[in-house]
Write a protein that holds these residues in place. Structure first.
Motif, mmCIF file in Angstrom:
data_model
loop_
_atom_site.group_PDB
_atom_site.id
_atom_site.type_symbol
_atom_site.label_atom_id
_atom_site.label_comp_id
_atom_site.label_asym_id
_atom_site.label_seq_id
_atom_site.Cartn_x
_atom_site.Cartn_y
_atom_site.Cartn_z
ATOM 1 N N HIS A 9 2.660 -1.137 9.686
ATOM 2 C CA HIS A 9 1.259 -1.535 9.739
ATOM 3 C C HIS A 9 0.686 -1.302 8.337
ATOM 4 O O HIS A 9 1.020 -0.301 7.690
ATOM 5 N N PRO A 10 -0.142 -2.201 7.837
ATOM 6 C CA PRO A 10 -0.683 -2.008 6.478
ATOM 7 C C PRO A 10 -1.340 -0.641 6.270
ATOM 8 O O PRO A 10 -1.278 -0.092 5.180
ATOM 9 N N ASP A 11 -1.957 -0.079 7.330
ATOM 10 C CA ASP A 11 -2.607 1.224 7.184
ATOM 11 C C ASP A 11 -1.618 2.343 6.869
ATOM 12 O O ASP A 11 -2.013 3.413 6.425
ATOM 13 N N SER A 12 -0.334 2.116 7.111
ATOM 14 C CA SER A 12 0.674 3.127 6.763
ATOM 15 C C SER A 12 1.361 2.771 5.448
ATOM 16 O O SER A 12 2.488 3.175 5.205
ATOM 17 N N CYS A 13 0.658 2.033 4.600
ATOM 18 C CA CYS A 13 1.185 1.634 3.280
ATOM 19 C C CYS A 13 0.222 2.052 2.170
ATOM 20 O O CYS A 13 -0.344 1.209 1.463
ATOM 21 N N ALA A 15 -1.040 3.479 -1.482
ATOM 22 C CA ALA A 15 -0.548 3.319 -2.857
ATOM 23 C C ALA A 15 -0.646 4.655 -3.583
ATOM 24 O O ALA A 15 -1.690 5.312 -3.553
ATOM 25 N N LEU A 16 0.447 5.040 -4.225
ATOM 26 C CA LEU A 16 0.445 6.210 -5.093
ATOM 27 C C LEU A 16 -0.319 5.824 -6.354
ATOM 28 O O LEU A 16 -0.019 4.799 -6.973
ATOM 29 N N VAL A 17 -1.313 6.630 -6.746
ATOM 30 C CA VAL A 17 -2.152 6.312 -7.890
ATOM 31 C C VAL A 17 -1.730 7.158 -9.090
ATOM 32 O O VAL A 17 -1.744 8.391 -9.033
ATOM 33 N N SER A 31 -2.303 11.957 -4.880
ATOM 34 C CA SER A 31 -3.287 10.906 -5.150
ATOM 35 C C SER A 31 -2.836 9.589 -4.505
ATOM 36 O O SER A 31 -1.990 8.894 -5.039
ATOM 37 N N LEU A 32 -3.388 9.310 -3.358
ATOM 38 C CA LEU A 32 -3.074 8.088 -2.606
ATOM 39 C C LEU A 32 -4.359 7.333 -2.311
ATOM 40 O O LEU A 32 -5.394 7.945 -2.035
ATOM 41 N N TRP A 33 -4.270 5.999 -2.372
ATOM 42 C CA TRP A 33 -5.383 5.147 -1.966
ATOM 43 C C TRP A 33 -4.933 4.305 -0.797
ATOM 44 O O TRP A 33 -3.772 3.856 -0.745
ATOM 45 N N PRO A 34 -5.840 4.013 0.146
ATOM 46 C CA PRO A 34 -5.504 3.072 1.217
ATOM 47 C C PRO A 34 -5.195 1.698 0.614
ATOM 48 O O PRO A 34 -5.671 1.364 -0.482
ATOM 49 N N TRP A 35 -4.416 0.903 1.325
ATOM 50 C CA TRP A 35 -3.996 -0.396 0.788
ATOM 51 C C TRP A 35 -5.183 -1.271 0.397
ATOM 52 O O TRP A 35 -5.144 -1.975 -0.603
ATOM 53 N N GLN A 36 -6.290 -1.204 1.181
ATOM 54 C CA GLN A 36 -7.450 -2.048 0.883
ATOM 55 C C GLN A 36 -8.051 -1.694 -0.485
ATOM 56 O O GLN A 36 -8.407 -2.578 -1.269
ATOM 57 N N THR A 37 -8.164 -0.400 -0.780
ATOM 58 C CA THR A 37 -8.716 0.055 -2.057
ATOM 59 C C THR A 37 -7.795 -0.361 -3.204
ATOM 60 O O THR A 37 -8.267 -0.810 -4.262
ATOM 61 N N ALA A 38 -6.492 -0.233 -2.991
ATOM 62 C CA ALA A 38 -5.522 -0.603 -4.029
ATOM 63 C C ALA A 38 -5.592 -2.100 -4.331
ATOM 64 O O ALA A 38 -5.629 -2.513 -5.493
ATOM 65 N N VAL A 39 -5.637 -2.924 -3.289
ATOM 66 C CA VAL A 39 -5.694 -4.382 -3.487
ATOM 67 C C VAL A 39 -6.996 -4.776 -4.184
ATOM 68 O O VAL A 39 -6.997 -5.589 -5.106
ATOM 69 N N ILE A 64 -0.064 -11.513 -0.697
ATOM 70 C CA ILE A 64 0.207 -10.468 -1.690
ATOM 71 C C ILE A 64 1.039 -9.369 -1.049
ATOM 72 O O ILE A 64 0.796 -8.984 0.093
ATOM 73 N N LYS A 65 2.063 -8.906 -1.797
ATOM 74 C CA LYS A 65 2.816 -7.739 -1.363
ATOM 75 C C LYS A 65 1.942 -6.521 -1.628
ATOM 76 O O LYS A 65 1.319 -6.418 -2.684
ATOM 77 N N LEU A 66 1.905 -5.608 -0.665
ATOM 78 C CA LEU A 66 1.064 -4.426 -0.820
ATOM 79 C C LEU A 66 1.608 -3.523 -1.925
ATOM 80 O O LEU A 66 2.799 -3.225 -1.960
ATOM 81 N N PRO A 67 0.745 -3.081 -2.830
ATOM 82 C CA PRO A 67 1.199 -2.184 -3.895
ATOM 83 C C PRO A 67 1.585 -0.820 -3.318
ATOM 84 O O PRO A 67 0.858 -0.266 -2.498
ATOM 85 N N SER A 68 2.720 -0.286 -3.771
ATOM 86 C CA SER A 68 3.107 1.069 -3.353
ATOM 87 C C SER A 68 2.844 2.068 -4.474
ATOM 88 O O SER A 68 2.623 3.243 -4.213
#
Length: 188
Positions: A9-13, A15-17, A31-39, A64-68
């Motif tokens: 699920h996108p919510d379990s993806c 992004a390491l900042v 330092s992690l951001w939710p996928w929505q903030t990263a995109v 778009i591939k979700l940024p990790s």
């Protein structure tokens, strides 16, 4: 071929900042951001994508591939000294009672009790388990015949980050391996 990122699920993806120097903004908490903030940061051109999940999200016009892993384009200078909080105190003391070493039922203890004029400062507060705190009561460690493992100090942010490396989170994605420095097996 099965790939675990494809069914996530996108919510379990998250992004390491990374900072602009490609070091994590923070180790603990990581330092992690939710996928929505990263995109959103990618589209606002505030970050560069360093690595991504196989998981994709779609809009009517784009996929778009979700940024990790993302890196800030502008360097954020960390503050030299962290805020005095219960969590930061426990992290400074490595989540252990400074009297007996127990990691359970942690509280904080005024070395010089407030009733004797002690203040709530980095240099006068230590992590204590509830039984040791109760045993010490309103006395100094010397009066209670108790010994502190370490004298309380005001830590730097760097010292807290170093301590945080001893407590890796439960989940670390494979793509984060090159950016983090824990000696643990990373999950795929």
């Amino acid at each position: 071929m099965y790939h675990p990122d494809l069914i996530r699920h996108p919510d379990s993806c998250p992004a390491l900042v990374l900072n602009a120097d490609y070091t994590p903004l923070s180790y603990y908490p990581l330092s992690l951001w939710p996928w929505q903030t990263a995109v959103k940061a990618v589209f606002l051109e505030r970050v560069d994508i360093v690595d991504h999940y196989e998981r994709e999200v779609r809009s009517p016009t784009q996929t778009i591939k979700l940024p990790s892993v993302i890196a800030l384009r502008q360097y954020v200078r960390p503050s030299e000294y962290p805020a005095f909080t219960r969590f930061n105190l426990f992290l400074r003391d490595r989540f252990q009672c400074q009297y007996c070493g127990s990691p359970h039922d942690l509280t904080f203890d005024h070395v010089i009790p407030r009733a004797q004029g002690g203040r709530t400062t980095w240099e006068n507060v230590s992590t204590a388990c509830a039984p040791c705190n109760l045993r010490k009561g309103g006395r100094t460690p010397k009066q209670a015949h108790m010994t502190l493992a370490e004298r309380p100090i005001r830590p730097t942010s760097w010292q807290l980050q170093e301590n945080g490396r001893s407590f890796p989170p439960n989940y670390l994605h494979q793509s984060w391996r090159d950016w983090l420095y824990w000696d643990v097996e990373l999950e795929a």
